[in-house]
Write an enzyme that holds these catalytic residues in place. Structure first.
Site, mmCIF file in Angstrom:
data_model
loop_
_atom_site.group_PDB
_atom_site.id
_atom_site.type_symbol
_atom_site.label_atom_id
_atom_site.label_comp_id
_atom_site.label_asym_id
_atom_site.label_seq_id
_atom_site.Cartn_x
_atom_site.Cartn_y
_atom_site.Cartn_z
ATOM 1 C CG LEU A 1 -4.242 -7.329 0.160
ATOM 2 C CD1 LEU A 1 -2.886 -7.460 -1.111
ATOM 3 C CD2 LEU A 1 -5.202 -7.737 -1.309
ATOM 4 C CG HIS B 1 -3.095 0.531 -0.145
ATOM 5 N ND1 HIS B 1 -3.458 -0.738 -1.288
ATOM 6 C CD2 HIS B 1 -3.969 0.931 0.364
ATOM 7 C CE1 HIS B 1 -4.705 -0.364 -1.717
ATOM 8 N NE2 HIS B 1 -5.589 0.337 -0.727
HETATM 9 C C1 GRF Z 1 2.241 3.395 -6.437
HETATM 10 O O1 GRF Z 1 0.426 4.081 -6.136
HETATM 11 C C2 GRF Z 1 1.701 2.204 -5.264
HETATM 12 O O2 GRF Z 1 1.055 2.826 -3.972
HETATM 13 C C3 GRF Z 1 0.126 1.022 -5.687
HETATM 14 O O3 GRF Z 1 1.654 0.987 -7.103
HETATM 15 C C4 GRF Z 1 1.866 2.080 -7.268
HETATM 16 C C5 GRF Z 1 3.284 1.827 -7.959
HETATM 17 O O4 GRF Z 1 3.683 3.191 -7.813
HETATM 18 N N1 GRF Z 1 1.222 0.038 -4.501
HETATM 19 P P1 GRF Z 1 5.613 3.215 -8.839
HETATM 20 O O5 GRF Z 1 5.673 1.199 -9.751
HETATM 21 O O6 GRF Z 1 5.976 3.082 -7.403
HETATM 22 O O7 GRF Z 1 6.091 3.641 -9.815
#
Ligand code: GRF
Length: 215
Positions: free
Chosen positions: A142, A107
């Site tokens: 969540l 997250h």
């Molecule tokens: C990341 O910032 C992750 O923390 C969030 O969504 C984004 C996904 O990026 N849950 P990616 O698809 O891994 O490039």
């Protein structure tokens, strides 16, 4: 014995790329599953010979039906660990319970601050001086659940959502492979209060996990 890792994505998949690129000893990327057929990360995985699968949430009447199909696709890959990497669907309690203790999420905030969406914008609005990212085990609430590792970045004068997100993303790509490595090495456990303990974690004088996290 190799541990099977199944990675769930919805889009870009840069965290999935970081985990694949880490080539974690003892881990095998058994498959990458997306809920969106157009997820860019699917190409990266397919080009490397990793099995890919789409379980399109739009094809199912409700969350229960989607989660059942998703679980069937995951279970066909005999996972030891399921990794949510930018997977943008809220999962049912039944799904989360099925993978209890073997479901990780990343997250883009220092949880428990800023659960939910638009974390970088909200951090800027709140005027926090530090921001960051969290890898945690998934529980039904969540963006909650036992924290495995966090990384901190400064919020700098002049930052906007894009510059802050980019600074955080660098850290995501560092700590997510680390958390997976710890899991694969059997170094993660829970204490009586369900907090995560990391065996032989390197902690520096400031009390934070020292980068590079792995000795
Ligand atoms: C990341 O910032 C992750 O923390 C969030 O969504 C984004 C996904 O990026 N849950 P990616 O698809 O891994 O490039």
């Amino acid at each position: 014995m190799q541990k099977n890792i199944v990675i769930l994505i919805s889009g870009r998949g840069s965290n999935m790329e970081a985990i694949v690129a880490a080539a974690i000893p003892g881990a095998r990327i058994a498959g990458v599953i997306s809920n969106r057929p157009d997820a860019a990360g699917l190409n990266f995985a397919a080009e490397r010979g990793i099995p890919t699968r789409v379980v399109d949430h739009k094809a199912y009447p409700d969350r229960e039906a989607f989660d059942a199909a998703l679980a069937a696709a995951i279970d066909a890959l005999a996972p030891d660990l399921v990794v949510l990497a930018g997977f943008m669907r809220v999962l049912t309690d039944g799904f989360v319970s099925r993978y209890a203790g073997r479901l990780l999420n990343i997250h883009p905030s220092l949880l428990p601050s800023f659960p939910g969406l638009h974390t970088h914008r909200r951090a800027l609005e709140a005027g926090v001086r530090v921001h960051g990212t969290t890898v945690h085990f998934v529980t039904p609430t969540l963006d909650c659940g036992p924290i495995v590792v966090q990384a901190v970045v400064p919020v700098l004068p002049g930052d906007d959502e894009a510059t802050l997100a980019a600074r955080v993303l660098v850290q995501e790509h560092r700590i997510y492979p680390q958390a997976v490595r710890w899991f694969v090495d059997g170094r993660l456990s829970f204490d009586a209060e369900e907090r995560v303990r990391v065996r032989d974690e390197l902690v520096g004088p400031a009390g934070w996990t020292v980068p590079p996290v792995e000795a």
